[in-house]
Motif scaffolding. Structure first.
Motif, PDB file in Angstrom:
ATOM      1  N   GLU A  36       1.940   7.714  -6.221  1.00 49.12           N
ATOM      2  CA  GLU A  36       1.031   8.836  -6.464  1.00 49.12           C
ATOM      3  C   GLU A  36       1.619  10.139  -5.938  1.00 49.12           C
ATOM      4  OE1 GLU A  36      -2.343  10.997  -7.607  1.00 49.12           O
ATOM      5  OE2 GLU A  36      -1.539   9.045  -8.219  1.00 49.12           O
ATOM      6  N   VAL A  37       2.327  10.078  -4.821  1.00 50.00           N
ATOM      7  CA  VAL A  37       2.982  11.279  -4.295  1.00 50.00           C
ATOM      8  C   VAL A  37       4.016  11.798  -5.276  1.00 50.00           C
ATOM      9  CG1 VAL A  37       4.537  12.117  -2.490  1.00 50.00           C
ATOM     10  CG2 VAL A  37       2.551  10.753  -1.877  1.00 50.00           C
TER      11      VAL A  37
ATOM     12  N   LEU B 153       2.078   9.887   4.138  1.00 45.58           N
ATOM     13  CA  LEU B 153       2.223   8.559   3.563  1.00 45.58           C
ATOM     14  C   LEU B 153       1.491   7.496   4.378  1.00 45.58           C
ATOM     15  CD1 LEU B 153       6.004   8.565   2.557  1.00 45.58           C
ATOM     16  CD2 LEU B 153       4.025   9.035   1.110  1.00 45.58           C
TER      17      LEU B 153
ATOM     18  N   VAL C 252       1.058   4.438  -2.660  1.00 41.46           N
ATOM     19  CA  VAL C 252       0.889   5.818  -2.193  1.00 41.46           C
ATOM     20  C   VAL C 252       2.065   6.682  -2.639  1.00 41.46           C
ATOM     21  CG1 VAL C 252       0.767   7.275  -0.144  1.00 41.46           C
ATOM     22  CG2 VAL C 252      -0.586   5.187  -0.262  1.00 41.46           C
TER      23      VAL C 252
ATOM     24  N   LYS D 191       0.830  -1.205   0.000  1.00 42.64           N
ATOM     25  CA  LYS D 191       0.000   0.000   0.000  1.00 42.64           C
ATOM     26  C   LYS D 191       0.863   1.253   0.000  1.00 42.64           C
ATOM     27  CE  LYS D 191      -3.511   2.417   2.713  1.00 42.64           C
ATOM     28  NZ  LYS D 191      -4.333   2.403   3.962  1.00 42.64           N
ATOM     29  N   THR D 192       1.971   1.226   0.751  1.00 36.30           N
ATOM     30  CA  THR D 192       2.877   2.375   0.772  1.00 36.30           C
ATOM     31  C   THR D 192       3.508   2.603  -0.592  1.00 36.30           C
ATOM     32  OG1 THR D 192       3.355   1.911   3.093  1.00 36.30           O
ATOM     33  CG2 THR D 192       4.863   3.376   1.944  1.00 36.30           C
TER      34      THR D 192
ATOM     35  N   ILE E 214      -2.009  14.424  -1.453  1.00 29.98           N
ATOM     36  CA  ILE E 214      -1.615  13.572  -0.339  1.00 29.98           C
ATOM     37  C   ILE E 214      -0.594  14.319   0.510  1.00 29.98           C
ATOM     38  CG2 ILE E 214      -0.517  11.394   0.308  1.00 29.98           C
ATOM     39  CD1 ILE E 214      -1.570  10.184  -2.253  1.00 29.98           C
TER      40      ILE E 214
ATOM     41  N   PRO F  97      -2.976   8.414   3.845  1.00 26.44           N
ATOM     42  CA  PRO F  97      -3.164   9.123   2.564  1.00 26.44           C
ATOM     43  C   PRO F  97      -4.554   9.692   2.362  1.00 26.44           C
ATOM     44  CG  PRO F  97      -3.150   6.739   2.222  1.00 26.44           C
ATOM     45  CD  PRO F  97      -2.789   6.961   3.663  1.00 26.44           C
ATOM     46  N   HIS F  98      -5.509   9.363   3.226  1.00 23.92           N
ATOM     47  CA  HIS F  98      -6.864   9.889   3.083  1.00 23.92           C
ATOM     48  C   HIS F  98      -6.988  11.321   3.591  1.00 23.92           C
ATOM     49  CE1 HIS F  98      -6.487   7.873   7.010  1.00 23.92           C
ATOM     50  NE2 HIS F  98      -7.213   8.874   7.468  1.00 23.92           N
TER      51      HIS F  98
END
Length: 497
Positions: free
Chosen positions: A274-275, A297, A271, A267-268, A294, A300-301
């Motif tokens: 996308e960052v 990390l 994220v 998941k990281t 974002i 991210p929500h």
């Protein structure tokens, strides 16, 4: 698997203590346990579990009661379990029938309680609970003026609405710091993927991690770095991340699989990809904002919420709309994205009508709610929206208009006090839950606990009002004795002089 417990509420006299004593019926935890509708929403909680598979889960009363205790006392998950183990009143509050010195559950279960009990379910419990509160301690109706008595209207009550932000427990985000954390995570992922391919490839990909950290600290340690230096540091970190992401793709092509990563690491990876995309777009286009930005990390929500507040123009957390009437507060909307709260006025007024059966007599809101559309909508339903009318202010304002405007602002301050209570006394000032659904549950629990505190305060005031009339006599006797002792002491000192 979930097994329904006994639905009939047990009185505190049936709670078994080791020494044969009984629980006091006037204790605050006993009163709150009798007020909360545990059995009415147990079926909604049971839908989270399969019917026949698995070990029996904890009851709804135990799950919700533990969350209420944690928020009411302002303690951690581990301390919540310890307090329940030591206090028989808390054990009665969560539904136990006998005192036990053993912990009722593991502290890690509180995370699952917050996941299973959604914010919508807590809002339903809060609404049903407030109905009981209004029946037990009704608020006396306000005396209407002669001018209001002539224009009788079916509308009743005053509705107060406003919005606020609940900051999350994250460090203050900066572009350079966020990119540095993303770079560190890419280096850890490269190490894991290379370890799974050790022996299959000759050389480990080079990441320049020591040089990259020196480049980051050279700017991060400066108190007020210049803008050009920050831009250059961001550019370097973007280049390091780009190289690391390319190395990750090469390792996957060489035979490494993402199954070697844990669920959290995978998941990281998504994220930080996308960052990198967002930060690269901001750097190339020289922009300061981007959609769905974002800022953390690990969470991210979370989104930046722009607020018109002095000292904190931007807050990072969830934005919520709330309404308040008769001293009780309700959570109407919660979102991680920024929104215009003026669009919630109609839904909040309609919710007030469905809850009470009538429209409010007046709605007290901030300036942002006083749009032309909202004013026209309220006027059609005979609702007075607080605040001056739109357009140029008149040259001469009557005393009655000024008095009405001052009274409206005083009434509207009630919800500001509720927000202050939630942020100073409870946990709305820093939400410690890390997941988006658990954070929403923690926020909803705070509103429920605030209403419980309001009800307890009113019950205490009613108790003081119904005290025997002989009580003030003791107070007068104490004052009289104190004055006589002071007079005698001064008389002795005067004689000595």
């Amino acid at each position: 698997m979930y097994r329904k417990v006994e639905l009939t509420p047990s009185p505190p006299s049936d709670f078994e203590l080791p020494n044969g004593c009984k629980l006091a019926e006037d204790n605050r935890w006993v009163k709150m346990a009798q007020l909360i509708p545990w059995s009415e929403f147990e079926s909604d909680y049971a839908e989270n579990f399969p019917t026949e598979m698995g070990a029996p889960a904890k009851s709804f009363r135990m799950a919700l009661g533990a969350l209420i205790i944690k928020e009411k006392l302002g303690i951690s998950d581990i301390e919540t379990v310890e307090q329940i183990r030591e206090n028989p009143y808390l054990q009665y509050f969560i539904g136990q029938s006998t005192y036990s010195n053993e912990p009722p559950f593991d502290p890690s279960l509180l995370v699952h309680f917050r996941q299973r009990i959604s914010a919508n379910l807590i809002k339903k419990v809060n609404e049903r609970m407030v109905e009981k509160m209004r029946e037990t301690t009704p608020v006396p109706p306000e005396k209407k003026k002669d001018s209001d008595a002539k224009n009788e209207s079916p509308n009743q009550g005053k509705l107060i609405i406003d919005a606020t932000c609940t900051p999350a427990d994250i460090s203050y985000p900066t572009d350079l710091g966020l990119l540095n954390k993303a770079r560190v995570h890419t280096e850890k992922i490269i190490d894991i993927l290379y370890k799974s391919l050790k022996g299959k490839i000759n050389k480990k990909p080079r990441t320049y991690r020591n040089i990259a950290r020196k480049d980051y600290l050279a700017v991060a340690k400066q108190r007020r770095p210049k803008r050009n230096k920050k831009i250059q540091a961001i550019k370097k970190q973007l280049q390091y991340i780009k190289r690391n992401l390319a190395h990750i793709e090469q390792l996957i092509e060489s035979g490494a699989t993402l199954q070697s990563l844990t669920k959290k690491q995978y998941k990281t990876l998504l994220v930080l990809t996308e960052v990198y995309r967002q930060q690269l777009w901001l750097f190339e286009n020289k922009k300061q904002s981007i959609e769905d930005r974002i800022v953390s990390l690990s969470q991210p929500h979370i989104r930046p919420i722009v607020r018109g507040k002095a000292g904190k123009p931007v807050e990072f957390g969830a934005k919520l709309s709330a309404s308040c009437f008769e001293g009780y507060v309700f959570l109407d909307r919660i979102s991680w994205d920024n929104f215009n709260e003026s669009g919630d006025l109609k839904a909040q007024v309609e919710a007030f009508k469905s809850y009470t059966g009538y429209y409010p007599e007046s709605v007290h809101a901030d300036r942002i709610y006083r749009t032309r559309e909202n004013r026209a909508w309220c006027k059609e339903r005979g609702i007075r929206l607080s605040g001056p009318p739109l357009g140029r202010p008149p040259a001469n304002v009557s005393k009655e208009t000024k008095k009405q405007a001052l009274e409206d602002e005083r009434i509207r301050n009630a919800i500001e006090g509720k927000f202050g209570q939630g942020k100073r006394r409870f946990s709305l000032n820093r939400v410690m839950a890390k997941l988006d659904n658990t954070a929403q549950t923690a926020i909803a629990i705070t509103f429920l606990v605030m209403n419980l505190s309001t009800w307890l305060r009113r019950v205490f005031c009613v108790f003081l009002c119904h005290k025997p009339k002989i009580t003030p006599v003791y107070g007068l006797m104490i004052i009289k004795s104190y004055n006589w002792a002071t007079y005698s002491q001064q008389k002795v000192m005067f004689r000595r002089a």
